[in-house]
Design a protein around this motif. Sequence first.
Motif, mmCIF file in Angstrom:
data_model
loop_
_atom_site.group_PDB
_atom_site.id
_atom_site.type_symbol
_atom_site.label_atom_id
_atom_site.label_comp_id
_atom_site.label_asym_id
_atom_site.label_seq_id
_atom_site.Cartn_x
_atom_site.Cartn_y
_atom_site.Cartn_z
ATOM 1 N N ILE A 59 40.180 46.058 34.252
ATOM 2 C CA ILE A 59 41.375 46.644 33.814
ATOM 3 C C ILE A 59 41.173 48.189 33.417
ATOM 4 O O ILE A 59 41.923 49.097 33.586
ATOM 5 C CB ILE A 59 42.134 45.920 32.827
ATOM 6 N N LEU A 60 40.239 48.377 32.571
ATOM 7 C CA LEU A 60 39.974 49.745 32.213
ATOM 8 C C LEU A 60 39.614 50.577 33.378
ATOM 9 O O LEU A 60 40.042 51.828 33.416
ATOM 10 C CB LEU A 60 38.664 49.629 31.285
ATOM 11 N N VAL A 116 50.008 43.477 23.640
ATOM 12 C CA VAL A 116 49.332 42.873 24.735
ATOM 13 C C VAL A 116 50.000 43.829 26.061
ATOM 14 O O VAL A 116 51.260 43.664 26.286
ATOM 15 C CB VAL A 116 49.536 41.517 24.887
ATOM 16 N N ALA A 117 49.033 44.406 26.574
ATOM 17 C CA ALA A 117 49.440 45.260 27.783
ATOM 18 C C ALA A 117 48.817 44.707 29.041
ATOM 19 O O ALA A 117 48.948 45.345 30.060
ATOM 20 C CB ALA A 117 49.120 46.705 27.494
ATOM 21 N N ILE A 118 48.367 43.526 29.295
ATOM 22 C CA ILE A 118 47.755 43.152 30.387
ATOM 23 C C ILE A 118 48.674 43.008 31.790
ATOM 24 O O ILE A 118 48.198 42.936 32.759
ATOM 25 C CB ILE A 118 47.000 41.768 30.230
ATOM 26 N N ASP A 173 45.557 44.778 39.414
ATOM 27 C CA ASP A 173 44.556 45.272 40.111
ATOM 28 C C ASP A 173 43.452 44.129 39.742
ATOM 29 O O ASP A 173 42.578 43.852 40.709
ATOM 30 C CB ASP A 173 44.115 46.749 39.965
ATOM 31 N N ALA A 174 43.177 44.043 38.675
ATOM 32 C CA ALA A 174 41.905 43.307 38.159
ATOM 33 C C ALA A 174 42.181 41.816 38.550
ATOM 34 O O ALA A 174 41.294 41.125 39.024
ATOM 35 C CB ALA A 174 41.900 43.305 36.562
ATOM 36 N N ALA A 175 43.387 41.440 38.557
ATOM 37 C CA ALA A 175 43.646 39.900 39.085
ATOM 38 C C ALA A 175 43.155 39.605 40.549
ATOM 39 O O ALA A 175 42.651 38.806 40.967
ATOM 40 C CB ALA A 175 44.888 39.617 38.796
ATOM 41 N N LYS A 182 39.886 37.684 44.694
ATOM 42 C CA LYS A 182 39.339 37.790 46.140
ATOM 43 C C LYS A 182 37.960 37.175 46.085
ATOM 44 O O LYS A 182 37.513 36.670 46.853
ATOM 45 C CB LYS A 182 39.355 39.381 46.430
ATOM 46 N N LEU A 183 37.250 37.705 44.703
ATOM 47 C CA LEU A 183 35.983 37.119 44.812
ATOM 48 C C LEU A 183 36.047 35.629 44.806
ATOM 49 O O LEU A 183 35.123 34.930 45.601
ATOM 50 C CB LEU A 183 35.265 37.346 43.406
#
Length: 357
Positions: A206-207, A225-227, A234-236, A241-242
């Motif tokens: 996320i960073l 909470v800003a997730i 993008d992180a998700a 994908k992995l």
Amino acid sequence: MASLHKSSGRRRAGIALASLALSSSMLAACGGDDSGKATLNWYINPDGQDTINGLAADCSTADYDIEVQLLPSSATDQRTQLARRLAAEDSSTDLMSLDPVFIPEFANAGWLSEFDGEQASKVVDDDVLQGAADTVTWEDKVMAAPQWANTQVLWYRKSLAQAAGLNPDEPWTWDQVIDAAADNDGTVGIQANRYEGYVVWINALILGAGGDIITDTEAGRDAKVAIDSEAGLDAARIIEKLVSSGAAQADLSVSNEGTSLGQMYPEDGAGEFLTNWTFVYKNYEGLVDSGGLTQEQFDDLGWKRFPETVAGEESRPRSAVSPSGSAPTPSTWTGPRRPRCACPARTRRASSPSTTA
């Protein structure tokens, strides 16, 4: 083949020393032997035991001895054990090596002794990186002493990267790493068990996309909470994908810093790309000495900066020190400060009326 990881343990990156506030006259409260000499217990994680044992011996005096006590290997279990001891006002807990993330919590609870005056200046003087100094400060007070620093990097087999056509002189993205492993009989090693290590990975993703998990942290329980953001998405996407790719390791959902080491040199396959701490180098080097790896295999080990979440945006691996890099371990120390002794975080002895915080 011999086991490819020596320990399940830690990596990580930063440790600080914390301690109980004790005056010289109160040292006897820490325990001791029949001679009346006091004993201070220093609780540490299992990393760097030889170094810590040496520091404990060097920092012991004619008035007290410092004895090292081992905590569990998991940072989560370390926090739990120390918090239980301190909440119960356990008189045998004097010094602690802490992950910097726990310093605000312990300081806010009144469990740590403050470094003040000349001691505070020495703890965060010019030879300490600013990021490390920041992690041991709470409400403008120095609550622990940086002990060492570390951060995560990407470890990989050079032969695997070469087969995938990756240029080691250029930044790599997570998309490139996952595709390279999946297309070339390799895997991607991460820490995805439901513990602190998984949060470290998510936070770094996320960073790296320009976001934060939490904002307005100074507001305490009112932090936001800003997730649920573009960076969080993008992180998700990277995680999905992995997990959905051929590069996912069989034990991905329970993987940690130790288990993820095992696929770098598998009996079958091209090896792995692995995000992990810098202990990895010495771990594999030691296997050469013990016969678990050949020198040729070890020479195929490469490392580079943590992958980018978004192409063109600099990665920001989370460490114990600061979002941008190194992670020190803070420690607070009880008792007179001795020159050239880097000692741990001190706990505050609430049970003793003459003890200061």
